[in-house]
Design an enzyme around this catalytic site. Sequence first.
Site, PDB file in Angstrom:
ATOM      1  N   GLY A 267     -19.816  -4.492 -10.286  1.00  0.00           N
ATOM      2  CA  GLY A 267     -18.613  -4.509 -11.107  1.00  0.00           C
ATOM      3  C   GLY A 267     -18.915  -5.081 -12.481  1.00  0.00           C
ATOM      4  O   GLY A 267     -19.975  -5.669 -12.686  1.00  0.00           O
TER       5      GLY A 267
ATOM      6  N   CYS B 155     -25.373  -6.092  -6.549  1.00  0.00           N
ATOM      7  CA  CYS B 155     -25.181  -6.593  -7.921  1.00  0.00           C
ATOM      8  C   CYS B 155     -24.031  -7.612  -7.964  1.00  0.00           C
ATOM      9  O   CYS B 155     -24.137  -8.669  -7.377  1.00  0.00           O
ATOM     10  CB  CYS B 155     -24.983  -5.405  -8.860  1.00  0.00           C
ATOM     11  N   TYR B 156     -22.911  -7.263  -8.611  1.00  0.00           N
ATOM     12  CA  TYR B 156     -21.774  -8.199  -8.625  1.00  0.00           C
ATOM     13  C   TYR B 156     -21.349  -8.528  -7.190  1.00  0.00           C
ATOM     14  O   TYR B 156     -20.970  -9.659  -6.882  1.00  0.00           O
ATOM     15  CB  TYR B 156     -20.613  -7.567  -9.394  1.00  0.00           C
TER      16      TYR B 156
ATOM     17  N   HIS C 191     -29.889  -1.844  -7.713  1.00  0.00           N
ATOM     18  CA  HIS C 191     -29.001  -0.806  -7.184  1.00  0.00           C
ATOM     19  C   HIS C 191     -29.752   0.170  -6.271  1.00  0.00           C
ATOM     20  O   HIS C 191     -30.352   1.127  -6.766  1.00  0.00           O
ATOM     21  CB  HIS C 191     -28.337  -0.046  -8.343  1.00  0.00           C
TER      22      HIS C 191
ATOM     23  N   GLU D  64     -28.541   2.386  -4.496  1.00  0.00           N
ATOM     24  CA  GLU D  64     -27.839   3.674  -4.410  1.00  0.00           C
ATOM     25  C   GLU D  64     -28.266   4.658  -5.497  1.00  0.00           C
ATOM     26  O   GLU D  64     -27.990   5.848  -5.383  1.00  0.00           O
ATOM     27  CB  GLU D  64     -26.318   3.452  -4.449  1.00  0.00           C
TER      28      GLU D  64
ATOM     29  N   ASP E 107     -11.000  24.510  -3.031  1.00  0.00           N
ATOM     30  CA  ASP E 107     -10.326  23.440  -2.273  1.00  0.00           C
ATOM     31  C   ASP E 107      -9.071  23.949  -1.561  1.00  0.00           C
ATOM     32  O   ASP E 107      -8.911  23.766  -0.353  1.00  0.00           O
ATOM     33  CB  ASP E 107      -9.933  22.280  -3.200  1.00  0.00           C
TER      34      ASP E 107
ATOM     35  N   LYS F  96     -16.569  17.470  -3.611  1.00  0.00           N
ATOM     36  CA  LYS F  96     -16.505  18.930  -3.735  1.00  0.00           C
ATOM     37  C   LYS F  96     -17.612  19.627  -2.936  1.00  0.00           C
ATOM     38  O   LYS F  96     -17.375  20.640  -2.282  1.00  0.00           O
ATOM     39  CB  LYS F  96     -16.634  19.311  -5.208  1.00  0.00           C
TER      40      LYS F  96
END
Length: 513
Positions: free
Chosen positions: A55, A82-83, A169, A171, A227, A369
């Site tokens: 964050g 992180c945060y 990170h 990710e 969608d 998506k």
Amino acid sequence: MRKDTVLIIDFGSQYTQLIARRVRELRVFSVVKPYTITKAEAEKIKPKAIILSGGPHSVYQKGAPALKKEFLKLKVPVLGICYGMQILVQAKGGLVKESKKREYGHAKMQIDNHQDLFFSLPKEISSWMSHTDQIIELPGGFERFSHTANTKFASVGNSKKKLYGVQFHPEVIHTELGIQIISNFLFRISDCFANWQLEDFVSEQIKVIKKKVGKGNVICGLSGGVDSSTGAVLLQKAIGKKLKCIFVNNGLLQKGEVKRVLKVFKDNYKINLHYVNASGRFIKKLKGVIDPEKKRKIIGHEFIDIFEEEAKQFKNAKFLMQGTLYPDVIESISFFGGPTACIKSHHNVGGLPDKMKLKLIEPFRDLFKDEVRKIAQILDLPDTIVNRHPFPGPGLAVRILGEVNRERLKILRESDYILEKIIKQAGLYDHYWQIFAVLLPIRSVGVMGDKRTYENAVAIRAVTSLDGMTADWAKVPQDVLARISNAIINKVRGVNRVVFDISSKPPATIEWE
Ligand code: XMP
């Protein structure tokens, strides 16, 4: 069957969605909730593990979101990123302070503890850092797991309590073997089952929809995009004749769209499909409107009015199905509960009037998506729908900057049609997430056949993206751009200039409004 869920608590990081994706790529279901989530709400989710996102704050700042200690009482493994790590350390009594040197980008990281998080990883990996604060003192029971030249505590943990934190990170793809670190957290530490797959999602949703709908009927807003089309086919499988699809021509569609959609559904499905031509209504309401958010809200309201009118003619219609996706939900809902972080009101989320009588069915609300495209394939939808570029609910209205009227719609529609045709001929359509034309609110001077012209400018927007949350401008070959520009200027009356948009998201967005 057992289905594990990982709860991701969002503290405002630009990477939160990426964490959710990574967890799902490892075949464990994940949900993202804002940091304001209560313990009771979290308990309902029955998380098998919790991940705290990064964050923009500093833990020592006044008003910075803190970790509610009650989450630690849920007794599930926690990974702070992180945060997320800093608030975890703070909550457990450690100390976080501003570091002398900012660490941003690649950093070589030495691993000190190869159990748990770093099981099977080499001694050194390249990690992706983005921080100004760092841990100064560890809480009791915690130890260091890794470090970099600049960061003494690049990752920490209390194996006994299953509490972990990483400053880097895992990710993002720039962290070498980051997915392995997340995998270790999910499977070695949290004992998750890797059994989330979209085929199960389809069969589960069919059951959920059947149960939710009960004796009621459902109206489905069909736009012909992937969608809503996938949603319609899924609903038909679940409830058959209890579904009525409404295809509204709002006058803001692409050229040939009405015929195409009607044909696809008539040829392939026995869906109860009703066509409503409401173009006059929408265009009248948009007269003189320039503000993008106003346009979105007007269109959203008009859609709902039409669906409610249609619902009156469909006995016992109690629900409205919409093809809302996860990024629509995230981008329309302000992170801090205030208006500032709302980027756009995606009309299927933010633009809905509070008084709407129909209850919503949104089977893809938790999906990205590309996941919906996979479901479309599972359900055997034709490729023309599966691979169709996203088209926003408010249609061409958000691609005409300034006032929307029939004349400007015609200019944009023709330009867009030419552009798409050339891109398809060049075999490039499937290379891009989206490529489309935008009509700008300016005119500029040109010269045609020795005569001065003072006409409109059209912008070409082309992006590559994985899920629409972030995007790069696409490097469309120059000869193709030249062909597009030439064809638009020659064939579309009222256009004498074509420009190419070279902005990525962030800081720009994909659509111009
Ligand atoms: P932005 O412009 O927010 O767009 O970067 C991200 C993706 O979402 C699509 N988009 C919409 N889709 N209703 C939709 O169903 C909307 O109101 C809407 N607005 C934007 C956009 O085309 C891109 O793919």
